[in-house]
Design an enzyme around this catalytic site. Sequence first.
Site, mmCIF file in Angstrom:
data_model
loop_
_atom_site.group_PDB
_atom_site.id
_atom_site.type_symbol
_atom_site.label_atom_id
_atom_site.label_comp_id
_atom_site.label_asym_id
_atom_site.label_seq_id
_atom_site.Cartn_x
_atom_site.Cartn_y
_atom_site.Cartn_z
ATOM 1 N N ASP A 184 2.829 -0.644 5.432
ATOM 2 C CA ASP A 184 3.427 0.162 6.245
ATOM 3 C C ASP A 184 2.773 1.446 6.483
ATOM 4 O O ASP A 184 3.710 2.560 7.529
ATOM 5 C CB ASP A 184 4.920 0.616 4.314
ATOM 6 N N ASP A 243 -0.700 -4.139 0.553
ATOM 7 C CA ASP A 243 -0.808 -3.228 0.617
ATOM 8 C C ASP A 243 0.397 -2.053 -0.688
ATOM 9 O O ASP A 243 0.840 -2.979 -1.422
ATOM 10 C CB ASP A 243 -0.669 -1.940 1.668
ATOM 11 N N ASP A 265 1.694 1.540 -1.782
ATOM 12 C CA ASP A 265 2.436 2.867 -2.052
ATOM 13 C C ASP A 265 2.833 2.427 -0.754
ATOM 14 O O ASP A 265 2.509 2.199 0.499
ATOM 15 C CB ASP A 265 1.666 3.398 -1.501
HETATM 16 O O1 LIG Z 1 -2.308 2.219 -0.228
HETATM 17 P P1 LIG Z 1 -1.661 2.206 0.082
HETATM 18 O O2 LIG Z 1 -0.955 1.528 -1.383
HETATM 19 O O3 LIG Z 1 -0.634 2.722 0.526
HETATM 20 O O4 LIG Z 1 -2.031 3.491 -0.997
HETATM 21 C C1 LIG Z 1 -2.028 5.016 -0.637
HETATM 22 C C2 LIG Z 1 -1.439 6.162 -1.558
HETATM 23 O O5 LIG Z 1 -2.942 6.293 -1.877
HETATM 24 C C3 LIG Z 1 -0.755 7.055 -0.640
HETATM 25 O O6 LIG Z 1 -0.963 6.902 0.252
HETATM 26 MG MG LIG Z 2 0.533 2.400 2.012
#
Ligand SMILES: O=P(O)(O)OC[C@@H](O)CO
Ligand SMILES: [Mg+2]
Length: 203
Positions: A182, A17, A19
């Site tokens: 996360d 992942d 963010d």
């Molecule tokens: O899937 P991720 O990389 O966490 O990204 C989601 C993001 O746009 C914010 O929560």
């Molecule tokens: Mg994330």
Amino acid sequence: MAAVSGERPTITHVIFDMDGLLLDTEKFYTEVQEIILARFNKTFDWSLKAKMMGKKAIEAARVFVEETGISDSLSAEDFLEEREAMLQSLFPTSELMPGASRLIEHLHAKGVPICLATGSHRRHFELKTQRHGELFKLMHHIVLGDDPEVKQGKPSPDVFLAAARRFEGGPIGSQKILVFEDAPAGVHAAKNAGIYIALRLIA
Ligand SMILES: O=P(O)(O)OC[C@@H](O)CO
Ligand SMILES: [Mg+2]
């Protein structure tokens, strides 16, 4: 489900992942959403944050305006527009999470195929990673939230299934993959894809 008791998984591939896992960007979303909600005399809390994290922008925006009861005054689309102005200046300052580069470089050096599967769309991805290009180049491939094969964001398994398909020799069976996540929506997405999950625990 991938986890069958008594069977020992052989993990050969890793999906990351982005963010909140590789990049310390969740704090930016929190900051701007607190500012927007303050206008409505409301506070942004963890339970709302947990429902939004990992989702595609428009899906998270709908959760935001509906859960806070402000949808009559602020549409999901207008929320995104207001949020965007602030995020644009924050994303280029994105920092790596502690240990992220060490882990990616280690797996790459050992020849473990790694890729990225994020809910972030292309424009945000470019802004967030502009200082980390060398590291993200180590990914075999990158699947973004606005990819045509990602019909629905996490917790739908779409992004992880697309990621599994695009590895060399893919599709790679879900039991051979480990996802690092996360967010609750991301954990559900991996479970929905039948993939093992390693969680980033928040201290
Ligand atoms: O899937 P991720 O990389 O966490 O990204 C989601 C993001 O746009 C914010 O929560
Ligand atoms: Mg994330």
